[in-house]
Design a protein around this motif. Structure first.
Motif, PDB file in Angstrom:
ATOM      1  N   ARG A 233       0.904  -1.222   0.072  1.00 22.69           N
ATOM      2  CA  ARG A 233       0.008  -0.124   0.098  1.00 22.69           C
ATOM      3  C   ARG A 233       0.846   1.132  -0.084  1.00 22.69           C
ATOM      4  N   ARG A 234       1.761   1.201   0.993  1.00 24.62           N
ATOM      5  CA  ARG A 234       2.531   2.640   1.040  1.00 24.62           C
ATOM      6  C   ARG A 234       3.373   2.790  -0.348  1.00 24.62           C
ATOM      7  N   GLN A 235       3.903   1.631  -0.912  1.00 26.91           N
ATOM      8  CA  GLN A 235       4.865   1.761  -2.033  1.00 26.91           C
ATOM      9  C   GLN A 235       3.732   2.359  -3.324  1.00 26.91           C
ATOM     10  N   THR A 236       2.726   1.670  -3.345  1.00 29.37           N
ATOM     11  CA  THR A 236       1.871   1.702  -4.426  1.00 29.37           C
ATOM     12  C   THR A 236       1.227   3.448  -4.492  1.00 29.37           C
ATOM     13  N   LEU A 237       0.888   3.940  -3.133  1.00 27.68           N
ATOM     14  CA  LEU A 237       0.631   5.307  -3.106  1.00 27.68           C
ATOM     15  C   LEU A 237       1.759   6.313  -3.236  1.00 27.68           C
ATOM     16  N   PHE A 238       2.909   5.825  -2.740  1.00 30.68           N
ATOM     17  CA  PHE A 238       3.929   6.824  -2.872  1.00 30.68           C
ATOM     18  C   PHE A 238       4.359   6.934  -4.386  1.00 30.68           C
ATOM     19  N   LEU A 239       4.503   5.770  -5.001  1.00 31.47           N
ATOM     20  CA  LEU A 239       4.906   6.079  -6.552  1.00 31.47           C
ATOM     21  C   LEU A 239       3.900   6.570  -7.121  1.00 31.47           C
ATOM     22  N   GLU A 240       2.525   6.649  -7.066  1.00 31.15           N
ATOM     23  CA  GLU A 240       1.662   7.339  -7.767  1.00 31.15           C
ATOM     24  C   GLU A 240       1.788   8.804  -7.451  1.00 31.15           C
ATOM     25  N   GLN A 241       2.181   9.094  -6.127  1.00 26.84           N
ATOM     26  CA  GLN A 241       2.281  10.558  -5.728  1.00 26.84           C
ATOM     27  C   GLN A 241       3.291  11.216  -6.657  1.00 26.84           C
ATOM     28  N   LYS A 242       4.280  10.363  -6.923  1.00 26.76           N
ATOM     29  CA  LYS A 242       5.555  10.767  -7.671  1.00 26.76           C
ATOM     30  C   LYS A 242       5.111  10.646  -9.211  1.00 26.76           C
ATOM     31  N   GLN A 243       4.100  10.377  -9.523  1.00 23.79           N
ATOM     32  CA  GLN A 243       3.656  10.485 -10.945  1.00 23.79           C
ATOM     33  C   GLN A 243       4.178   9.301 -11.632  1.00 23.79           C
ATOM     34  N   TRP A 244       4.243   8.247 -11.236  1.00 23.61           N
ATOM     35  CA  TRP A 244       4.621   6.753 -11.847  1.00 23.61           C
ATOM     36  C   TRP A 244       3.161   6.114 -11.896  1.00 23.61           C
ATOM     37  N   ARG A 245       3.067   5.476 -12.907  1.00 21.10           N
ATOM     38  CA  ARG A 245       1.786   4.602 -13.060  1.00 21.10           C
ATOM     39  C   ARG A 245       2.373   3.161 -12.457  1.00 21.10           C
ATOM     40  N   VAL A 246       1.390   2.733 -11.513  1.00 15.53           N
ATOM     41  CA  VAL A 246       1.745   1.197 -10.958  1.00 15.53           C
ATOM     42  C   VAL A 246       0.711   0.140 -11.525  1.00 15.53           C
ATOM     43  N   LEU A 247       1.257  -0.686 -11.821  1.00 14.50           N
ATOM     44  CA  LEU A 247       0.434  -1.967 -12.270  1.00 14.50           C
ATOM     45  C   LEU A 247       0.804  -3.220 -11.536  1.00 14.50           C
ATOM     46  N   ARG A 248      -0.032  -3.614 -10.527  1.00 17.75           N
ATOM     47  CA  ARG A 248       0.090  -4.866  -9.750  1.00 17.75           C
ATOM     48  C   ARG A 248      -0.479  -6.001 -10.422  1.00 17.75           C
ATOM     49  N   ILE A 249       0.155  -7.008 -10.610  1.00 17.24           N
ATOM     50  CA  ILE A 249      -0.293  -8.235 -11.427  1.00 17.24           C
ATOM     51  C   ILE A 249      -0.157  -9.433 -10.352  1.00 17.24           C
ATOM     52  N   TRP A 250      -1.298 -10.126 -10.235  1.00 14.10           N
ATOM     53  CA  TRP A 250      -0.888 -11.432  -9.466  1.00 14.10           C
ATOM     54  C   TRP A 250      -0.337 -12.571 -10.200  1.00 14.10           C
ATOM     55  N   GLU A 251       0.424 -13.329  -9.158  1.00 12.66           N
ATOM     56  CA  GLU A 251       1.097 -14.406  -9.860  1.00 12.66           C
ATOM     57  C   GLU A 251       0.298 -15.223 -10.797  1.00 12.66           C
TER      58      GLU A 251
END
Length: 172
Positions: A84-102
């Motif tokens: 959660r922290r990493q996703t929100l932080f990266l999105e705040q820094k204008q990165w698009r975050v894609l999380r994919i399940w194994e």
């Protein structure tokens, strides 16, 4: 736990080959804003995480550990909180975050690769819909069901509870 691979897993390699074949170049296991990501596309400002079902609380495949329940409960909860922290932080820094399940990559490697390539090709945004994780799991009073308490990765106020019928003797 020392034998659990964090990098160069079979599913990661299969996915990377598909993306490479489509003509997109990436950085693997790369540090972005101080966070190690599975795949980074710096020019497109897209990062991809491939989350293991057990380690990151997949709502479909999470299993309750049989031994050392307290240790695993706190370990897995910490993993979800870090996600959660990493996703929100990266999105705040204008990165698009894609999380994919194994399990998604295992079943549909080509589809997942196409999805990533679509985001890269047209500058699209990964949808910011709900991305639920198991934050607590317990057995019901009668022992016939497992109760999963899920929480959205981006918004901690979004929660839901799922009852699943317990399967097999492998589970507790």
């Amino acid at each position: 736990m020392s034998r659990v691979r964090g990098t160069e897993t079979g599913i990661e390699v299969r996915l990377r080959k598909q993306i490479w074949k489509a003509g997109f170049r990436y950085r693997k296991n790369h540090m972005v804003e101080g966070i190690k990501v599975d795949l980074a596309f710096p020019r497109h400002r897209l990062v991809v995480f491939i989350d293991g079902c057990f380690w990151h609380g997949c709502p479909l495949h999470y299993t309750i550990p049989v031994t050392r329940e307290d240790f695993w409960r706190s370990k897995l909860r910490a993993n979800v909180e870090r996600d959660r922290r990493q996703t929100l932080f990266l999105e705040q820094k204008q990165w698009r975050v894609l999380r994919i399940w194994e399990h998604e990559v295992k079943k549909e490697t080509e589809k997942i690769a196409e999805r990533i390539c679509r985001f890269l090709g047209n500058g699209g945004r990964p949808k910011k819909g709900s991305d639920f994780r198991v934050v607590r799991a317990e057995d019901s009073n009668d022992g016939a069901k497992r109760i999963f308490h899920l929480q959205d990765l981006r918004d901690t106020n979004i929660r839901k509870r799922v009852n699943m019928i317990r399967e097999g003797s492998k589970q507790r």
